[in-house]
Design a protein around this motif. Structure first.
Motif, PDB file in Angstrom:
ATOM      1  N   CYS A 100     -52.390 -40.494  51.743  1.00 14.05           N
ATOM      2  CA  CYS A 100     -50.990 -40.831  52.038  1.00 14.05           C
ATOM      3  C   CYS A 100     -50.892 -42.095  52.885  1.00 14.05           C
ATOM      4  O   CYS A 100     -50.046 -42.947  52.616  1.00 14.05           O
ATOM      5  CB  CYS A 100     -50.311 -39.683  52.767  1.00 14.05           C
ATOM      6  SG  CYS A 100     -49.452 -38.582  51.662  1.00 14.05           S
ATOM      7  N   GLU A 104     -48.834 -45.262  51.536  1.00 10.80           N
ATOM      8  CA  GLU A 104     -47.668 -45.723  52.308  1.00 10.80           C
ATOM      9  C   GLU A 104     -47.821 -47.200  52.668  1.00 10.80           C
ATOM     10  O   GLU A 104     -46.873 -47.979  52.550  1.00 10.80           O
ATOM     11  CB  GLU A 104     -47.480 -44.867  53.559  1.00 10.80           C
ATOM     12  CG  GLU A 104     -46.979 -43.467  53.240  1.00 10.80           C
ATOM     13  CD  GLU A 104     -47.021 -42.509  54.416  1.00 10.80           C
ATOM     14  OE1 GLU A 104     -47.359 -42.922  55.549  1.00 10.80           O
ATOM     15  OE2 GLU A 104     -46.707 -41.310  54.206  1.00 10.80           O
ATOM     16  N   LEU A 115     -40.447 -44.494  50.621  1.00 15.06           N
ATOM     17  CA  LEU A 115     -41.312 -43.857  49.639  1.00 15.06           C
ATOM     18  C   LEU A 115     -40.739 -42.474  49.371  1.00 15.06           C
ATOM     19  O   LEU A 115     -40.332 -41.768  50.301  1.00 15.06           O
ATOM     20  CB  LEU A 115     -42.736 -43.749  50.198  1.00 15.06           C
ATOM     21  CG  LEU A 115     -43.855 -43.381  49.244  1.00 15.06           C
ATOM     22  CD1 LEU A 115     -43.988 -44.404  48.125  1.00 15.06           C
ATOM     23  CD2 LEU A 115     -45.179 -43.283  49.991  1.00 15.06           C
ATOM     24  N   TYR A 132     -41.341 -37.402  56.346  1.00 12.77           N
ATOM     25  CA  TYR A 132     -40.498 -37.383  55.150  1.00 12.77           C
ATOM     26  C   TYR A 132     -39.333 -36.436  55.408  1.00 12.77           C
ATOM     27  O   TYR A 132     -39.483 -35.419  56.098  1.00 12.77           O
ATOM     28  CB  TYR A 132     -41.291 -36.899  53.925  1.00 12.77           C
ATOM     29  CG  TYR A 132     -42.278 -37.910  53.403  1.00 12.77           C
ATOM     30  CD1 TYR A 132     -42.020 -38.617  52.235  1.00 12.77           C
ATOM     31  CD2 TYR A 132     -43.467 -38.170  54.070  1.00 12.77           C
ATOM     32  CE1 TYR A 132     -42.928 -39.546  51.743  1.00 12.77           C
ATOM     33  CE2 TYR A 132     -44.383 -39.099  53.594  1.00 12.77           C
ATOM     34  CZ  TYR A 132     -44.104 -39.784  52.435  1.00 12.77           C
ATOM     35  OH  TYR A 132     -45.004 -40.705  51.957  1.00 12.77           O
ATOM     36  N   LYS A 154     -39.301 -41.061  52.883  1.00 16.70           N
ATOM     37  CA  LYS A 154     -39.729 -41.575  54.185  1.00 16.70           C
ATOM     38  C   LYS A 154     -39.452 -43.071  54.221  1.00 16.70           C
ATOM     39  O   LYS A 154     -39.801 -43.793  53.285  1.00 16.70           O
ATOM     40  CB  LYS A 154     -41.229 -41.341  54.390  1.00 16.70           C
ATOM     41  CG  LYS A 154     -41.767 -41.889  55.700  1.00 16.70           C
ATOM     42  CD  LYS A 154     -43.259 -41.622  55.832  1.00 16.70           C
ATOM     43  CE  LYS A 154     -43.784 -42.139  57.153  1.00 16.70           C
ATOM     44  NZ  LYS A 154     -45.197 -41.779  57.337  1.00 16.70           N
ATOM     45  N   LEU A 156     -40.153 -46.793  55.338  1.00 21.91           N
ATOM     46  CA  LEU A 156     -41.383 -47.531  55.627  1.00 21.91           C
ATOM     47  C   LEU A 156     -41.044 -48.803  56.396  1.00 21.91           C
ATOM     48  O   LEU A 156     -40.021 -49.429  56.154  1.00 21.91           O
ATOM     49  CB  LEU A 156     -42.084 -47.929  54.322  1.00 21.91           C
ATOM     50  CG  LEU A 156     -42.462 -46.783  53.384  1.00 21.91           C
ATOM     51  CD1 LEU A 156     -43.013 -47.341  52.080  1.00 21.91           C
ATOM     52  CD2 LEU A 156     -43.486 -45.865  54.041  1.00 21.91           C
TER      53      LEU A 156
END
Length: 164
Positions: A100, A104, A115, A132, A154, A156
């Protein structure tokens, strides 16, 4: 215990990643999905050629421990985490977190502001802990069975501006 190493997916990885997919579904989802749902879900990897095409169609990373593949994750487009599976024997060793983290960062480098992931019920807590947020519940038909999941998102990078 060594840290997971990450590398790009190679077509020759398809059989072992299909096996990881099936093992993960069969061993890790029983609290949230019925046996019939698990079988329908696991069947998605039975056609290895199609499964390999799905892995190759996105940016797929393979996690290894001591050189052996133990998990994988795929980024579809620039902003959707499509697949994240870890072999049951490697759960709790940082494999999913490493995958992850990498996806990301890659998504942010590709210009994604956020994301998304359609998280299975057994994976939702993992994604919540990573920041998230649940957006909506979904019901999908897979090989004649209905399975529920949650679309999560989520943000970023820069959190000061722009659309979420």
């Amino acid at each position: 215990m060594s840290a997971p190493a990450l590398r790009p997916f190679l077509p020759a990885d398809t059989p072992v990643l299909a096996a990881i997919f099936v093992a993960g579904v069969e061993s890790l989802t029983g609290d949230d999905y019925s046996e019939a749902q698990q079988e329908a879900w696991a069947a998605a990897s039975e056609d290895e050629a199609e499964f390999g095409k799905r892995l190759a169609s996105g940016l797929t990373l393979v996690a290894t421990l001591d050189g052996a593949p133990v998990g994988f994750a795929s980024l579809k487009g620039k902003d959707h985490l499509d697949l994240l599976y870890v072999h049951p024997a490697a759960v709790g060793q940082g494999v999913a977190a490493s995958l992850c983290d990498a996806l990301e960062k890659l998504a942010a480098a590709r210009g994604a502001r956020s994301l998304t992931v359609d998280a299975s019920d057994n994976a939702a807590e993992f994604f919540l802990k990573r920041g998230y947020e649940a957006q909506r519940r979904n019901t999908v038909s897979l090989n004649g069975e209905w399975l529920a999941n949650t679309t999560m998102q989520k943000s970023l990078g820069d959190k000061t501006g722009g659309a979420k």
